[in-house]
Design a protein around this motif. Structure first.
Motif, PDB file in Angstrom:
ATOM      1  N   ALA A  18      80.065  18.555  29.441  1.00 37.88           N
ATOM      2  CA  ALA A  18      80.474  18.775  30.825  1.00 37.88           C
ATOM      3  C   ALA A  18      79.322  18.499  31.783  1.00 37.88           C
ATOM      4  O   ALA A  18      79.517  17.897  32.847  1.00 37.88           O
ATOM      5  CB  ALA A  18      80.972  20.213  30.991  1.00 37.88           C
ATOM      6  N   LEU A  19      78.121  18.908  31.420  1.00 38.86           N
ATOM      7  CA  LEU A  19      76.957  18.657  32.258  1.00 38.86           C
ATOM      8  C   LEU A  19      76.667  17.167  32.367  1.00 38.86           C
ATOM      9  O   LEU A  19      76.346  16.654  33.439  1.00 38.86           O
ATOM     10  CB  LEU A  19      75.736  19.395  31.694  1.00 38.86           C
ATOM     11  N   LYS A  20      76.809  16.444  31.258  1.00 46.68           N
ATOM     12  CA  LYS A  20      76.596  14.997  31.260  1.00 46.68           C
ATOM     13  C   LYS A  20      77.608  14.305  32.173  1.00 46.68           C
ATOM     14  O   LYS A  20      77.257  13.419  32.958  1.00 46.68           O
ATOM     15  CB  LYS A  20      76.721  14.469  29.831  1.00 46.68           C
ATOM     16  N   LYS A  21      78.878  14.721  32.090  1.00 43.84           N
ATOM     17  CA  LYS A  21      79.917  14.161  32.957  1.00 43.84           C
ATOM     18  C   LYS A  21      79.630  14.468  34.423  1.00 43.84           C
ATOM     19  O   LYS A  21      79.768  13.616  35.294  1.00 43.84           O
ATOM     20  CB  LYS A  21      81.291  14.720  32.591  1.00 43.84           C
ATOM     21  N   PHE A  22      79.205  15.696  34.691  1.00 45.66           N
ATOM     22  CA  PHE A  22      78.915  16.108  36.066  1.00 45.66           C
ATOM     23  C   PHE A  22      77.782  15.285  36.659  1.00 45.66           C
ATOM     24  O   PHE A  22      77.854  14.842  37.798  1.00 45.66           O
ATOM     25  CB  PHE A  22      78.561  17.593  36.117  1.00 45.66           C
ATOM     26  N   LYS A  23      76.735  15.060  35.899  1.00 44.26           N
ATOM     27  CA  LYS A  23      75.606  14.266  36.388  1.00 44.26           C
ATOM     28  C   LYS A  23      76.039  12.847  36.715  1.00 44.26           C
ATOM     29  O   LYS A  23      75.629  12.281  37.722  1.00 44.26           O
ATOM     30  CB  LYS A  23      74.477  14.249  35.355  1.00 44.26           C
ATOM     31  N   GLY A  24      76.884  12.265  35.871  1.00 46.44           N
ATOM     32  CA  GLY A  24      77.366  10.911  36.130  1.00 46.44           C
ATOM     33  C   GLY A  24      78.218  10.830  37.385  1.00 46.44           C
ATOM     34  O   GLY A  24      78.048   9.939  38.218  1.00 46.44           O
ATOM     35  N   VAL A  25      79.116  11.785  37.546  1.00 45.51           N
ATOM     36  CA  VAL A  25      80.009  11.795  38.707  1.00 45.51           C
ATOM     37  C   VAL A  25      79.229  12.066  39.984  1.00 45.51           C
ATOM     38  O   VAL A  25      79.450  11.425  41.014  1.00 45.51           O
ATOM     39  CB  VAL A  25      81.134  12.835  38.511  1.00 45.51           C
ATOM     40  N   SER A  26      78.294  13.006  39.934  1.00 44.43           N
ATOM     41  CA  SER A  26      77.536  13.331  41.143  1.00 44.43           C
ATOM     42  C   SER A  26      76.621  12.183  41.540  1.00 44.43           C
ATOM     43  O   SER A  26      76.444  11.913  42.734  1.00 44.43           O
ATOM     44  CB  SER A  26      76.747  14.615  40.958  1.00 44.43           C
ATOM     45  N   ALA A  27      76.051  11.464  40.580  1.00 43.64           N
ATOM     46  CA  ALA A  27      75.213  10.309  40.904  1.00 43.64           C
ATOM     47  C   ALA A  27      76.060   9.211  41.544  1.00 43.64           C
ATOM     48  O   ALA A  27      75.622   8.547  42.488  1.00 43.64           O
ATOM     49  CB  ALA A  27      74.534   9.787  39.644  1.00 43.64           C
ATOM     50  N   GLU A  28      77.275   9.031  41.045  1.00 40.84           N
ATOM     51  CA  GLU A  28      78.173   8.016  41.602  1.00 40.84           C
ATOM     52  C   GLU A  28      78.566   8.353  43.037  1.00 40.84           C
ATOM     53  O   GLU A  28      78.554   7.470  43.911  1.00 40.84           O
ATOM     54  CB  GLU A  28      79.421   7.904  40.731  1.00 40.84           C
ATOM     55  N   THR A  29      78.874   9.615  43.304  1.00 35.33           N
ATOM     56  CA  THR A  29      79.257   9.992  44.669  1.00 35.33           C
ATOM     57  C   THR A  29      78.064   9.871  45.611  1.00 35.33           C
ATOM     58  O   THR A  29      78.223   9.482  46.766  1.00 35.33           O
ATOM     59  CB  THR A  29      79.820  11.420  44.722  1.00 35.33           C
ATOM     60  N   LYS A  30      76.870  10.168  45.118  1.00 31.08           N
ATOM     61  CA  LYS A  30      75.672  10.033  45.953  1.00 31.08           C
ATOM     62  C   LYS A  30      75.450   8.567  46.316  1.00 31.08           C
ATOM     63  O   LYS A  30      75.138   8.234  47.449  1.00 31.08           O
ATOM     64  CB  LYS A  30      74.457  10.595  45.226  1.00 31.08           C
ATOM     65  N   ARG A  31      75.622   7.662  45.334  1.00 35.80           N
ATOM     66  CA  ARG A  31      75.462   6.224  45.598  1.00 35.80           C
ATOM     67  C   ARG A  31      76.479   5.750  46.623  1.00 35.80           C
ATOM     68  O   ARG A  31      76.148   4.996  47.535  1.00 35.80           O
ATOM     69  CB  ARG A  31      75.626   5.417  44.308  1.00 35.80           C
ATOM     70  N   ASN A  32      77.727   6.185  46.479  1.00 36.66           N
ATOM     71  CA  ASN A  32      78.764   5.783  47.431  1.00 36.66           C
ATOM     72  C   ASN A  32      78.458   6.302  48.825  1.00 36.66           C
ATOM     73  O   ASN A  32      78.657   5.590  49.808  1.00 36.66           O
ATOM     74  CB  ASN A  32      80.135   6.276  46.979  1.00 36.66           C
ATOM     75  N   GLN A  33      77.975   7.511  48.916  1.00 47.02           N
ATOM     76  CA  GLN A  33      77.655   8.089  50.222  1.00 47.02           C
ATOM     77  C   GLN A  33      76.532   7.300  50.882  1.00 47.02           C
ATOM     78  O   GLN A  33      76.595   6.981  52.063  1.00 47.02           O
ATOM     79  CB  GLN A  33      77.244   9.543  50.071  1.00 47.02           C
TER      80      GLN A  33
END
Length: 63
Positions: A18-33
């Protein structure tokens, strides 16, 4: 600022996954922002991308 926080469900007590998935998703949203924060002409976007990759390479060599 915290309205778009990604949420990940922990399944079967597997916190590491779950932590690995969260890091991937949060990095993706940061890049999009960052990408949609302001408009860059295509040439300037390439220059900025090159600067970021050079910074990343330098950081990896230091470690």
């Amino acid at each position: 600022m915290g309205e778009n926080v990604p949420k990940i469900l922990v399944e079967d007590g597997n916190l590491d996954l779950a932590l690995k998935k969260f890091k991937g998703v949060s990095a993706e949203t940061k890049r999009n922002q960052q990408r949609h924060e302001y408009y860059l002409r295509p040439g300037l976007r390439l220059k900025e991308k090159a600067l970021l990759s050079a910074k990343k390479r330098h950081k990896q060599r230091r470690a």
